[in-house]
Design an enzyme around this catalytic site. Structure first.
Site, PDB file in Angstrom:
ATOM      1  N   CYS A 115       0.805  -1.223   0.000  1.00 15.84           N
ATOM      2  CA  CYS A 115       0.000   0.000   0.000  1.00 15.84           C
ATOM      3  C   CYS A 115       0.840   1.276   0.000  1.00 15.84           C
ATOM      4  O   CYS A 115       0.332   2.357  -0.305  1.00 15.84           O
ATOM      5  CB  CYS A 115      -0.955   0.009   1.193  1.00 15.84           C
ATOM      6  SG  CYS A 115      -2.151  -1.336   1.170  1.00 15.84           S
ATOM      7  N   HIS A 155      -3.272   7.404   2.380  1.00 11.23           N
ATOM      8  CA  HIS A 155      -3.679   6.106   1.873  1.00 11.23           C
ATOM      9  C   HIS A 155      -5.066   5.792   2.420  1.00 11.23           C
ATOM     10  O   HIS A 155      -5.336   5.981   3.609  1.00 11.23           O
ATOM     11  CB  HIS A 155      -2.673   5.043   2.304  1.00 11.23           C
ATOM     12  CG  HIS A 155      -3.143   3.642   2.078  1.00 11.23           C
ATOM     13  ND1 HIS A 155      -3.677   3.228   0.868  1.00 11.23           N
ATOM     14  CD2 HIS A 155      -3.180   2.558   2.895  1.00 11.23           C
ATOM     15  CE1 HIS A 155      -4.013   1.953   0.956  1.00 11.23           C
ATOM     16  NE2 HIS A 155      -3.730   1.523   2.178  1.00 11.23           N
ATOM     17  N   ASN A 201     -10.147   0.114   0.009  1.00 13.16           N
ATOM     18  CA  ASN A 201      -8.691   0.162  -0.007  1.00 13.16           C
ATOM     19  C   ASN A 201      -8.190  -0.364  -1.352  1.00 13.16           C
ATOM     20  O   ASN A 201      -8.303  -1.553  -1.633  1.00 13.16           O
ATOM     21  CB  ASN A 201      -8.144  -0.686   1.148  1.00 13.16           C
ATOM     22  CG  ASN A 201      -6.626  -0.647   1.246  1.00 13.16           C
ATOM     23  OD1 ASN A 201      -5.937  -0.194   0.344  1.00 13.16           O
ATOM     24  ND2 ASN A 201      -6.096  -1.155   2.353  1.00 13.16           N
TER      25      ASN A 201
END
Length: 320
Positions: free
Chosen positions: A113, A247, A277
């Site tokens: 990520c 993020h 996500n």
């Protein structure tokens, strides 16, 4: 001081949207349960043709169009992905071909990520060193293909998509550009977020495995450290930040970081409710939305930050 300037942003989301209510018809969950714990209401899920290459190329074309640039003016393609279409050639090379770029070089990097922050850091360093004058940095992910759709603790969290930015060597005429980047990793915590199974290891399917409680605990402390590091390195304060583009993993983490920086809720770009996500794609997806709707404008100071499996984490300050 000459900086690496962000000239254009682009993104792509798969056509299919899967709501929490739809997931609740297949697994033991509910819209209320998912929203309360994550802030997620829906996610985009890729169709068979919407590969990491396809989505990344679409996002790249849109970033080039936003910058008024052509593919043959780009020196490098750097792709952050944990879900490449194949072992090799790299997804970046496939995207290079898809957009009609026949010069320069292309490669993938893997930082989960945090991949987009890592990609910006690498591209900035290469541009400053004179190894290239322009680079597409792309985050493209198809997490729907590595999820265990019977595990409600993980399958509700992720979505698919791609985002891209075009970075170029600045002229030094103003203070726009990448001010600094700060990246870190600590392999001691690799077992709290990983993809189980590997090519040639055995017959296990590749599924994402996560210890959510531990990831949350490390996220808040490590992201706070990366943010403080970026501000201190540039003699800036929290009040200097116009936008936080984090993020998009969990609304609780996002809110905690916004409060820690003393930012008003409207200064934090949030897309997790609609995108879930999307790993390395989440920051450029959020950036593109905020640039297109006019929130992020010329002169604004933007802070990006992320944490991912590895563990990896990092931050960057960019003047638009």
């Amino acid at each position: 001081m000459q900086r690496t300037v962000l000239e254009g942003v682009g993104s792509y989301l798969p056509k299919r949207i899967v709501t929490n209510d739809e997931l609740a018809t297949r697994i033991d969950t509910s819209d209320a349960w998912i929203r309360e714990r994550t802030g997620i209401g829906q996610r985009h899920i890729a169709a068979a043709h919407e590969t990491a290459t396809f989505m990344g190329a679409e996002a790249a074309r849109r970033a080039l169009a936003a910058a008024g640039a052509s593919a043959d003016s780009v020196d490098a393609v750097i792709v952050a992905t944990s879900t490449p279409d194949q072992g090799f050639p790299a997804t970046a090379v496939s995207i290079q071909a898809a957009i009609g770029m026949t010069r320069g070089f292309a490669f993938d990097l893997s930082a989960a990520c945090s991949g987009f922050v890592y990609g910006v850091s690498v591209a900035d360093a290469m541009i400053r060193a004179g190894q290239c004058r322009s680079a597409l940095v792309i985050g493209t992910e198809v997490y729907s293909r590595i999820l265990n759709w019977e595990d409600r603790g993980t399958c509700v969290l992720f979505g698919d998509g791609a985002g891209a930015v075009l970075l170029r060597a600045g002229t030094g005429e103003d203070d726009r550009g990448v001010i600094s980047t700060h990246i870190h990793s600590d392999g001691r915590y690799g077992d709290i977020l990983f993809i189980d199974g590997a090519t040639g290891q055995d017959d296990r399917p590749q599924h994402l495995v996560m210890n959510g409680r531990e990831v949350f605990r490390h996220a808040v402390s490590k992201l706070a450290g990366a943010v403080d590091e970026a501000l201190a390195a540039n003699d800036l304060t929290q009040a200097d930040i116009d936008w936080l583009v984090p993020h998009q993993a969990n609304r609780r983490i996002i809110d905690a970081m916004g409060k820690r920086l003393g930012l008003a809720p409207e200064q934090v770009v949030v897309t997790v409710d609609r995108h879930a996500n999307t790993s390395a794609a989440s920051i450029p997806l959020a950036l593109d939305e905020a640039v297109r709707d006019g929130r992020i404008r010329r002169g604004h100071l933007v802070l990006i930050e992320a944490l991912g499996g590895g563990l990896t984490w990092g931050s960057a300050l960019i003047r638009f």
